[in-house]
Enzyme design. Sequence first.
Site, short mmCIF file in Angstrom:
data_model
loop_
_atom_site.label_atom_id
_atom_site.label_comp_id
_atom_site.label_asym_id
_atom_site.label_seq_id
_atom_site.Cartn_x
_atom_site.Cartn_y
_atom_site.Cartn_z
CE LYS A 83 -4.30 1.24 2.45
NZ LYS A 83 -4.88 0.88 3.57
C1 E4P Z 1 -8.33 1.92 3.95
O1 E4P Z 1 -7.42 1.06 3.18
C2 E4P Z 1 -8.07 2.55 5.13
O2 E4P Z 1 -7.28 1.97 5.84
C3 E4P Z 1 -9.28 2.91 5.64
O3 E4P Z 1 -10.51 2.56 4.93
C4 E4P Z 1 -9.30 4.21 6.48
O4 E4P Z 1 -10.56 4.48 7.16
P1 E4P Z 1 -10.94 5.53 8.04
O5 E4P Z 1 -11.17 6.71 7.37
O6 E4P Z 1 -12.11 5.10 8.82
O7 E4P Z 1 -9.83 5.62 8.94
#
Ligand code: E4P
Length: 218
Positions: A83
């Site tokens: 990522k």
């Molecule tokens: C995506 O890969 C992120 O880890 C995640 O969906 C972020 O979500 P949040 O806005 O609830 O922190």
Amino acid sequence: MKFFVDTADINEIRDLASTGLLDGVTTNPTLVAKSGKQFIPLIEEICGVVDGPVSAEVAATDYDTMRKEADKLSKIAKNIAVKVPLTPAGLKVCKELSDKGVMTNVTLCFSPAQALLAAKAGATFISPFVGRLDDIAHDGMQLIADIVSIYDNYPQFETEVLVASVRHPMHIVEAAKIGAHVATCPADVIKKLYNHPLTDKGLAAFVDDWKKTGQSIL
Ligand code: E4P
């Protein structure tokens, strides 16, 4: 639509994996910090539980360090999706990994223009954050619709739209109606998908009526 769970909690991951409905896992530095565990062994453990893509995020923001981190993460298991943030350095790393056949997840996407760049960089997944857009009074789901429509115009783009920052079941339903490929959700949001008061009411009536028959199926 594929379901990924957005967590670094191994117990939640095991629990959802046992349903047979879990297609992958996404983690991020915030979730890893919350788990209190060492990052690399944690990701190894998750990859041992789930066969589908497991997103492990780089921590560096400069290209050289990010590239080294990405190389290390990509060697953890075959199902790692590295990522990277949607920055020039992140997309450069994404392109190089993609050319080597390593899965990638480009995160922190908040605009269709950014999603276009990620597809051109060969990302396996693009992660638009719907909840965080809704939080600032923007239409998160419109972003999903825009990206799906743009990607549909170019069949050569193989990038899958991974709806992230999901806050409630209707985010998943709306994203599925649009045709997004994947939703990554907190475990409690996935569990809420089962719920309907008429299911509970109907089941209670069936259980009562079955008792009246005095029979047993087994
Ligand atoms: C995506 O890969 C992120 O880890 C995640 O969906 C972020 O979500 P949040 O806005 O609830 O922190």
